[in-house]
Enzyme design. Structure first.
Site, PDB file in Angstrom:
ATOM      1  N   ARG A   1      53.218  30.772  27.079  1.00 32.13           N
ATOM      2  CA  ARG A   1      52.217  30.820  25.898  1.00 32.13           C
ATOM      3  C   ARG A   1      51.737  32.679  25.418  1.00 32.13           C
ATOM      4  O   ARG A   1      51.405  32.310  24.121  1.00 32.13           O
ATOM      5  CB  ARG A   1      51.167  31.873  26.421  1.00 32.13           C
ATOM      6  CG  ARG A   1      50.295  29.061  26.215  1.00 32.13           C
ATOM      7  CD  ARG A   1      49.031  29.546  27.584  1.00 32.13           C
ATOM      8  NE  ARG A   1      49.615  29.436  28.439  1.00 32.13           N
ATOM      9  CZ  ARG A   1      48.764  29.384  30.084  1.00 32.13           C
ATOM     10  NH1 ARG A   1      47.200  29.319  29.460  1.00 32.13           N
ATOM     11  NH2 ARG A   1      49.204  29.397  30.860  1.00 32.13           N
TER      12      ARG A   1
ATOM     13  N   ARG B   1      53.559  23.744  21.091  1.00 33.83           N
ATOM     14  CA  ARG B   1      52.631  23.793  22.238  1.00 33.83           C
ATOM     15  C   ARG B   1      51.874  22.931  21.476  1.00 33.83           C
ATOM     16  O   ARG B   1      51.099  21.240  22.063  1.00 33.83           O
ATOM     17  CB  ARG B   1      52.013  24.784  23.109  1.00 33.83           C
ATOM     18  CG  ARG B   1      51.446  24.466  24.046  1.00 33.83           C
ATOM     19  CD  ARG B   1      50.888  25.827  24.418  1.00 33.83           C
ATOM     20  NE  ARG B   1      49.590  25.294  25.206  1.00 33.83           N
ATOM     21  CZ  ARG B   1      48.463  26.527  25.957  1.00 33.83           C
ATOM     22  NH1 ARG B   1      47.903  26.627  25.254  1.00 33.83           N
ATOM     23  NH2 ARG B   1      48.306  25.380  26.517  1.00 33.83           N
TER      24      ARG B   1
ATOM     25  N   TYR C   1      49.462  21.303  45.920  1.00 37.62           N
ATOM     26  CA  TYR C   1      48.802  21.165  44.763  1.00 37.62           C
ATOM     27  C   TYR C   1      49.138  19.829  45.559  1.00 37.62           C
ATOM     28  O   TYR C   1      47.719  19.135  44.520  1.00 37.62           O
ATOM     29  CB  TYR C   1      49.748  21.358  44.534  1.00 37.62           C
ATOM     30  CG  TYR C   1      49.452  22.506  43.744  1.00 37.62           C
ATOM     31  CD1 TYR C   1      49.053  22.969  41.862  1.00 37.62           C
ATOM     32  CD2 TYR C   1      50.977  23.436  43.741  1.00 37.62           C
ATOM     33  CE1 TYR C   1      48.675  24.596  42.571  1.00 37.62           C
ATOM     34  CE2 TYR C   1      50.365  25.269  43.026  1.00 37.62           C
ATOM     35  CZ  TYR C   1      49.643  25.311  42.827  1.00 37.62           C
ATOM     36  OH  TYR C   1      49.286  26.620  42.195  1.00 37.62           O
TER      37      TYR C   1
ATOM     38  N   ASP D   1      58.108  22.165  35.798  1.00 37.86           N
ATOM     39  CA  ASP D   1      57.286  22.822  36.355  1.00 37.86           C
ATOM     40  C   ASP D   1      58.030  22.590  37.793  1.00 37.86           C
ATOM     41  O   ASP D   1      58.552  21.517  37.877  1.00 37.86           O
ATOM     42  CB  ASP D   1      56.128  22.596  36.157  1.00 37.86           C
ATOM     43  CG  ASP D   1      55.234  22.911  36.565  1.00 37.86           C
ATOM     44  OD1 ASP D   1      54.261  24.560  36.117  1.00 37.86           O
ATOM     45  OD2 ASP D   1      54.233  22.703  37.813  1.00 37.86           O
TER      46      ASP D   1
ATOM     47  N   ARG E   1      58.368  33.062  33.883  1.00 40.10           N
ATOM     48  CA  ARG E   1      57.408  32.653  32.709  1.00 40.10           C
ATOM     49  C   ARG E   1      57.714  33.731  31.509  1.00 40.10           C
ATOM     50  O   ARG E   1      57.013  33.825  31.067  1.00 40.10           O
ATOM     51  CB  ARG E   1      55.881  32.514  33.019  1.00 40.10           C
ATOM     52  CG  ARG E   1      55.435  32.087  34.221  1.00 40.10           C
ATOM     53  CD  ARG E   1      55.067  30.843  33.120  1.00 40.10           C
ATOM     54  NE  ARG E   1      54.780  29.203  34.336  1.00 40.10           N
ATOM     55  CZ  ARG E   1      52.930  28.999  34.777  1.00 40.10           C
ATOM     56  NH1 ARG E   1      52.508  29.877  33.951  1.00 40.10           N
ATOM     57  NH2 ARG E   1      53.014  28.418  35.475  1.00 40.10           N
TER      58      ARG E   1
HETATM   59  O1  CP3 Z   1      59.346  30.759  34.583  1.00 41.67           O
HETATM   60  C1  CP3 Z   1      59.138  29.878  33.474  1.00 41.67           C
HETATM   61  O2  CP3 Z   1      58.742  30.548  32.436  1.00 41.67           O
HETATM   62  C2  CP3 Z   1      59.803  28.658  34.025  1.00 41.67           C
HETATM   63  C3  CP3 Z   1      58.686  27.453  33.517  1.00 41.67           C
HETATM   64  C4  CP3 Z   1      58.085  27.398  35.199  1.00 41.67           C
HETATM   65  C5  CP3 Z   1      56.906  27.374  34.427  1.00 41.67           C
HETATM   66  N1  CP3 Z   1      55.880  26.890  35.836  1.00 41.67           N
HETATM   67  C6  CP3 Z   1      56.165  26.491  33.378  1.00 41.67           C
HETATM   68  C7  CP3 Z   1      55.075  26.489  32.978  1.00 41.67           C
HETATM   69  C8  CP3 Z   1      58.292  27.855  35.750  1.00 41.67           C
HETATM   70  C9  CP3 Z   1      59.533  28.150  37.160  1.00 41.67           C
HETATM   71  C10 CP3 Z   1      56.905  27.240  36.752  1.00 41.67           C
HETATM   72  C11 CP3 Z   1      56.688  27.334  37.954  1.00 41.67           C
HETATM   73  C12 CP3 Z   1      55.149  26.540  38.959  1.00 41.67           C
HETATM   74  N2  CP3 Z   1      54.188  26.082  38.039  1.00 41.67           N
HETATM   75  C13 CP3 Z   1      54.393  27.938  40.195  1.00 41.67           C
HETATM   76  C14 CP3 Z   1      55.612  28.595  41.120  1.00 41.67           C
HETATM   77  C15 CP3 Z   1      54.826  29.659  40.228  1.00 41.67           C
HETATM   78  C16 CP3 Z   1      54.206  30.820  39.828  1.00 41.67           C
HETATM   79  O3  CP3 Z   1      53.711  30.957  38.488  1.00 41.67           O
HETATM   80  O4  CP3 Z   1      53.587  31.199  40.567  1.00 41.67           O
HETATM   81  C17 CP3 Z   1      53.719  27.262  40.022  1.00 41.67           C
HETATM   82  C18 CP3 Z   1      52.353  27.291  41.298  1.00 41.67           C
HETATM   83  C19 CP3 Z   1      53.057  25.889  38.961  1.00 41.67           C
HETATM   84  C20 CP3 Z   1      52.097  24.982  38.735  1.00 41.67           C
HETATM   85  C21 CP3 Z   1      51.226  24.979  37.475  1.00 41.67           C
HETATM   86  N3  CP3 Z   1      52.224  24.832  36.708  1.00 41.67           N
HETATM   87  C22 CP3 Z   1      50.072  25.727  37.495  1.00 41.67           C
HETATM   88  C23 CP3 Z   1      49.011  25.981  37.949  1.00 41.67           C
HETATM   89  C24 CP3 Z   1      49.387  25.456  35.673  1.00 41.67           C
HETATM   90  C25 CP3 Z   1      48.759  25.886  34.826  1.00 41.67           C
HETATM   91  C26 CP3 Z   1      48.211  27.403  35.414  1.00 41.67           C
HETATM   92  C27 CP3 Z   1      48.715  27.971  33.816  1.00 41.67           C
HETATM   93  O5  CP3 Z   1      49.092  29.226  34.863  1.00 41.67           O
HETATM   94  O6  CP3 Z   1      49.033  27.917  33.120  1.00 41.67           O
HETATM   95  C28 CP3 Z   1      51.049  25.480  35.649  1.00 41.67           C
HETATM   96  C29 CP3 Z   1      51.538  25.290  33.822  1.00 41.67           C
HETATM   97  C30 CP3 Z   1      52.431  25.506  33.253  1.00 41.67           C
HETATM   98  N4  CP3 Z   1      53.559  25.515  33.629  1.00 41.67           N
HETATM   99  C31 CP3 Z   1      52.603  26.386  31.900  1.00 41.67           C
HETATM  100  C32 CP3 Z   1      54.192  26.950  31.418  1.00 41.67           C
HETATM  101  C33 CP3 Z   1      54.141  27.822  30.664  1.00 41.67           C
HETATM  102  C34 CP3 Z   1      51.631  26.664  31.215  1.00 41.67           C
HETATM  103  C35 CP3 Z   1      50.831  24.962  30.476  1.00 41.67           C
HETATM  104  C36 CP3 Z   1      51.016  26.072  28.771  1.00 41.67           C
HETATM  105  O7  CP3 Z   1      50.789  26.640  27.980  1.00 41.67           O
HETATM  106  O8  CP3 Z   1      50.776  25.204  28.338  1.00 41.67           O
END
Ligand code: CP3
Length: 355
Positions: A40, A49, A161, A85, A36
């Site tokens: 944000r 965003r 999920y 994602d 990540r």
């Molecule tokens: O690591 C990176 O920067 C690469 C991009 C990436 C994202 N998600 C971007 C994202 C990666 C590798 C993921 C993996 C991901 N997504 C996982 C596995 C890793 C972990 O965190 O355990 C999981 C479980 C998800 C599913 C997911 N995506 C959730 C539960 C959420 C919402 C909760 C949150 O943290 O905001 C997302 C949204 C998401 N994926 C965001 C980002 C940058 C946030 C969205 C935003 O801020 O607009």
């Protein structure tokens, strides 16, 4: 591969510290990137965003390329992870998906055969074409020392999920299905195993130099089911990738797997083990082959806190892994309230070997 190609492949690896570690070399100081790292906590990410919703950002090559590059420009990370994602795969299979502000992902749950039958593996290649275009652009745009990482969720975590219909603390509906309707659950995992391997091969062909499998909820399962639903599908994906694209490395992240992490590393055939925040990396290092690269595992909250504690802990992790292949990273993703200057301080600390 002809001689010219194989020479250029090894020349490419030589200039990329992260790829060298994935090949088993103990590079000092270790390469660093963060889960990540695009997110944000960065003001330039928040600015984009407001322009498009989350899935649009993932599926628009201009936006996804820009977001991936943001942390590379700021910190010259050794790894650039594709902005996308793990839930892009269920979406590409045809499951409805929304990212709701404050709630997270919301999917129409898959809980019976009719819902499973509505998904289509045939849709995945076309639906994920923009992701491959993003990778092609990144492969051109990145500095020569930066390794481009593709990724996917592991079948079990993605199934969590898909069945639950969103996030959850326990994923009880999913774990119930695995026990009460194993044929349905296995059919879902099989579909995900096949399509994940195909999708990752596509990412590799588009420019990903290594790939990571995120199994965020692996740790929810007891050992017998961990072997069945985490280790077995992961091994199938790793075998497919190693056969189809020899030499391409796979990083596995069985989050919260605890004492099962070492077995996961040995039995799945992953080329590197990503360790979560709670893992004792020195202990894991003693339980896996000395040549197996480990990735991790600073607590994201120590990064957020910053200061002396951050410097001390980062050095301790780095120094404990000295002499074996290690990629410095967090134990989970950067949390949104993290000050960007703490990330700069962390990268500087990891790279400053005079201290
Ligand atoms: O690591 C990176 O920067 C690469 C991009 C990436 C994202 N998600 C971007 C994202 C990666 C590798 C993921 C993996 C991901 N997504 C996982 C596995 C890793 C972990 O965190 O355990 C999981 C479980 C998800 C599913 C997911 N995506 C959730 C539960 C959420 C919402 C909760 C949150 O943290 O905001 C997302 C949204 C998401 N994926 C965001 C980002 C940058 C946030 C969205 C935003 O801020 O607009």
């Amino acid at each position: 591969m002809d001689r010219e190609n194989s020479l250029s492949a090894s020349a490419k690896t030589a200039s990329k510290p992260l790829l060298r570690v994935l090949q088993g070399e103990a590079v000092w100081p270790p390469p660093v990137w963060l889960m990540r790292q695009a997110g944000r906590y960065l003001p330039e990410f928040r600015a984009l965003r407001d322009k498009a919703d989350f899935m649009t950002r993932c599926m628009t090559p201009d936006l996804a390329t820009e977001i991936t590059l943001q942390p590379i420009r700021r910190y010259a990370m050794d790894g650039a992870i594709l902005f996308s994602d793990i839930l892009v795969l269920p979406w590409a299979l045809g499951q409805s998906l929304d990212f709701v502000e404050g709630t997270g992902p919301v999917l129409e749950p898959i809980r019976d055969r009719a819902a499973l039958a509505r998904l289509s593996a045939q849709r995945v290649a076309e639906a994920t074409a923009p992701v491959r275009e993003t990778l092609r652009r990144l492969a051109q745009a990145l500095p020569s020392a930066t390794t481009l990482l593709g990724f996917a969720g592991s079948p079990f975590t993605v199934a969590c999920y898909m069945v639950e219909g969103g996030g959850s603390r326990e994923f009880a509906v999913t774990r119930d299905m695995a026990l009460n309707d194993p044929a349905l659950f296995d059919a879902l995992l099989d579909l995900l195993t096949e399509t994940t391997a195909e999708m990752l091969i596509g990412q590799i062909d588009a420019g990903a130099e290594a790939v990571m499998l995120f199994d965020s909820w692996a740790g929810l399962l007891p050992p017998s089911q961990f072997r069945k639903h985490v280790i077995a599908p992961t091994r199938r994906i790793v075998e497919r990738l190693h056969t189809a694209r020899p030499g391409v490395k796979v990083i596995g992240f069985p989050r919260l797997a605890g004492v099962m992490a070492a077995e996961y590393a040995r039995e799945t055939g992953v080329d590197a083990l990503a360790c979560d925040t709670g893992a004792d990396m020195a202990r894991i290092a003693a339980e896996v082959p000395a040549t197996l690269p480990l990735q991790g595992n600073l607590d994201p909250l120590i990064l957020k806190a910053g200061g002396e504690a951050l410097t001390t802990e980062a050095r301790a992790i780095r120094d404990a892994m000295r002499g074996r292949p290690h990629i410095f990273n967090l134990g989970h993703g950067v949390v949104p309230p993290t000050p960007p200057e703490h990330v700069a301080a962390l990268v500087e600390t990891v790279r400053d070997v005079s201290a």
